[in-house]
Design a protein around this motif. Structure first.
Motif, PDB file in Angstrom:
ATOM      1  N   ASP A 275     -27.191  42.073 -16.731  1.00  0.00           N
ATOM      2  CA  ASP A 275     -26.236  43.085 -16.269  1.00  0.00           C
ATOM      3  C   ASP A 275     -26.931  44.306 -15.684  1.00  0.00           C
ATOM      4  O   ASP A 275     -26.529  44.807 -14.632  1.00  0.00           O
ATOM      5  CB  ASP A 275     -25.326  43.517 -17.433  1.00  0.00           C
ATOM      6  CG  ASP A 275     -24.523  42.359 -17.981  1.00  0.00           C
ATOM      7  OD1 ASP A 275     -24.156  41.466 -17.190  1.00  0.00           O
ATOM      8  OD2 ASP A 275     -24.281  42.324 -19.206  1.00  0.00           O
TER       9      ASP A 275
ATOM     10  N   GLN B  56     -24.026  33.791 -22.456  1.00  0.00           N
ATOM     11  CA  GLN B  56     -23.044  32.987 -21.736  1.00  0.00           C
ATOM     12  C   GLN B  56     -22.298  31.995 -22.628  1.00  0.00           C
ATOM     13  O   GLN B  56     -21.178  31.605 -22.302  1.00  0.00           O
ATOM     14  CB  GLN B  56     -23.734  32.217 -20.602  1.00  0.00           C
ATOM     15  CG  GLN B  56     -24.245  33.109 -19.482  1.00  0.00           C
ATOM     16  CD  GLN B  56     -24.858  32.307 -18.351  1.00  0.00           C
ATOM     17  OE1 GLN B  56     -25.344  31.192 -18.556  1.00  0.00           O
ATOM     18  NE2 GLN B  56     -24.826  32.865 -17.159  1.00  0.00           N
TER      19      GLN B  56
ATOM     20  N   THR C 244     -26.774  36.286 -18.734  1.00  0.00           N
ATOM     21  CA  THR C 244     -26.717  36.909 -17.411  1.00  0.00           C
ATOM     22  C   THR C 244     -27.272  38.330 -17.540  1.00  0.00           C
ATOM     23  O   THR C 244     -27.047  39.000 -18.558  1.00  0.00           O
ATOM     24  CB  THR C 244     -25.286  36.966 -16.871  1.00  0.00           C
ATOM     25  OG1 THR C 244     -24.441  37.638 -17.813  1.00  0.00           O
ATOM     26  CG2 THR C 244     -24.756  35.568 -16.626  1.00  0.00           C
TER      27      THR C 244
ATOM     28  N   GLU D 181     -30.522  29.902 -13.549  1.00  0.00           N
ATOM     29  CA  GLU D 181     -30.122  30.479 -14.828  1.00  0.00           C
ATOM     30  C   GLU D 181     -31.209  31.420 -15.345  1.00  0.00           C
ATOM     31  O   GLU D 181     -32.320  31.467 -14.830  1.00  0.00           O
ATOM     32  CB  GLU D 181     -29.869  29.381 -15.866  1.00  0.00           C
ATOM     33  CG  GLU D 181     -31.113  28.595 -16.232  1.00  0.00           C
ATOM     34  CD  GLU D 181     -30.874  27.605 -17.362  1.00  0.00           C
ATOM     35  OE1 GLU D 181     -29.783  27.626 -17.946  1.00  0.00           O
ATOM     36  OE2 GLU D 181     -31.788  26.808 -17.652  1.00  0.00           O
TER      37      GLU D 181
ATOM     38  N   GLU E 218     -36.393  33.935 -16.006  1.00  0.00           N
ATOM     39  CA  GLU E 218     -35.473  33.769 -14.890  1.00  0.00           C
ATOM     40  C   GLU E 218     -35.838  32.539 -14.079  1.00  0.00           C
ATOM     41  O   GLU E 218     -36.994  32.338 -13.710  1.00  0.00           O
ATOM     42  CB  GLU E 218     -35.496  35.006 -13.994  1.00  0.00           C
ATOM     43  CG  GLU E 218     -34.969  36.263 -14.671  1.00  0.00           C
ATOM     44  CD  GLU E 218     -34.866  37.424 -13.710  1.00  0.00           C
ATOM     45  OE1 GLU E 218     -33.966  37.396 -12.846  1.00  0.00           O
ATOM     46  OE2 GLU E 218     -35.684  38.357 -13.822  1.00  0.00           O
TER      47      GLU E 218
END
Length: 402
Positions: A358, A370, A356, A332, A328
């Motif tokens: 969730d 992505q 990403t 991004e 992380e």
């Protein structure tokens, strides 16, 4: 030669030497400059220098990096959110005196462990109860003797009544007297039982397994029925108290397992939902929920801050990777995917797949890729880097550590 002439000659010699040194330096610099200019105009020399500066095999063929890998899987995942709460006691009680008297034994201090029905919290002086019991016992003996005597008199009157020597009224009077004595004996027995119970309750025992958190009396203090002695909280189990938003409270049910992070200890615990209060503060639109955690060692303390993950929706299929596989950054999140070599199973190339997050689970993350290129790399069953991905470059060779 005098002193002034000698000084003039020294200055002259120093000036001539310095001039010769400067002229030599200028001549040498000119030779070096002409040589460098000639070499820079030579194509063979330039190609040789560029070849020396290039890496032996280019960036994609750099030395293989050592990594550990995990697997991406497809499985049902329930969306969740993180709530902050605190640990609270399962039970709390202020043990009180049930009799009047002076405290003659008060052995506990704050923090002491107590055991249900065995640990003495306090002992109240029972001298007056003992004296009253002795007096009632003497009264009972006297009343019992009187009753036996009157029963003998009744039998004599019954014989006389059969011979018509006494009236029925005299017989009935004696029967009434015996009934009164029997009632008196019962009354004395009740009073004796009361004093015995008062003696028994002069010793206050712990109502459950717990810990003393506060003393509210002292040795030698005179107490009345209801006077507080010590405050105790339970041990062995502890509750995590959460204020759950109205949008998520209906996704919880009694007996459901919830993951609880104990922040001060840096540990994860698992508890079960034991209560969902259907009434909450109007302003915050939240509802109190308690999650019970087993704590036989007593490491968890009341008041510790906790972080809980509660479900916010139904389960749905998702692509899940190990938590350590997601790098992380502020802008991004990336998962490095290893494409194994066909010739050797323990080597391959690492390529990034932007994702990403969730759903955050304790040891895994559910992610969405992505880009289309990343979706081709990151599929169920793909090898993802869980250790050693911080300094990887796209296309870099990696060696997998078993």
């Amino acid at each position: 030669m005098d002193v002034s002439s000698r000084a003039k000659w020294l200055v002259l010699i120093f000036s001539v030497g310095l001039t010769a040194l400067l002229l030599g330096a200028l001549a040498g610099g000119g030779v070096v400059f002409r040589t460098f200019t000639a070499e820079m105009e030579n194509p063979d020399f330039l190609r040789q220098r560029l070849k020396q500066l290039e890496p032996p095999s280019g960036p994609a063929q750099a030395k293989a990096a050592l990594v550990r890998v995990g697997r991406a899987v497809q499985k049902p995942v329930q969306p969740n959110r993180t709530l902050v709460g605190r640990l609270v006691e399962v039970r709390r009680v202020v043990a009180s005196s049930e009799v009047s008297g002076k405290i003659v034994e008060f052995p506990l201090e704050e923090g002491d462990l107590v055991e249900a029905g065995k640990t003495v919290l306090a002992r109240i002086d029972d001298i007056w109860a003992r004296l009253a019991l002795e007096q009632q016992q003497a009264e009972w003996v006297a009343a019992a003797a009187e009753l036996e005597y009157q029963k003998g008199e009744l039998r004599r009157l019954e014989e006389l009544f059969k011979a018509a020597a006494v009236t029925e009224s005299e017989l009935h009077q004696k029967q009434t007297q015996i009934a009164q004595l029997e009632a008196k004996l019962q009354q004395i027995q009740a009073a004796m039982a009361q004093e015995q119970e008062r003696q028994k309750r002069s010793v206050v025992y712990a109502p459950f397994d717990g810990v003393v958190t506060a003393k509210q009396a002292e040795l030698g203090q005179y107490v009345q029925p209801g006077s507080p002695l010590v405050e105790i909280i339970s041990r062995g189990q502890i509750d995590a108290q959460l204020m759950v938003p109205e949008s998520a409270v209906n996704h919880l049910r009694l007996g459901q397992t919830i993951s609880i992070g104990v922040d001060p200890l840096g540990e994860e615990a698992v508890g079960k939902v034991v209560s969902i209060t259907p009434f909450g503060p109007t302003a915050s639109r939240t509802f109190p929920v308690r999650v019970r955690i087993e704590d036989p060692s007593g490491r968890l303390k009341v008041g510790m801050s906790i972080t809980a993950r509660i479900p916010t929706g139904p389960e749905k299929p998702a692509l899940v990777v190990p938590k350590d596989a997601v790098l992380e950054k502020p802008d991004e999140a990336v998962v490095w995917v290893v494409t194994p070599d066909q010739s050797a199973s323990q080597t391959g190339e690492a390529r990034p797949a932007p994702v990403t997050i969730d759903v955050r689970l304790p040891t895994e993350y559910a992610v969405t890729v992505q880009t289309a290129q990343g979706a081709e790399l990151l599929k169920p069953g793909a090898q993802v880097v869980i250790e050693g991905g911080e300094r990887l470059m796209p296309g870099q060779k990696v060696q997998i550590i078993p």
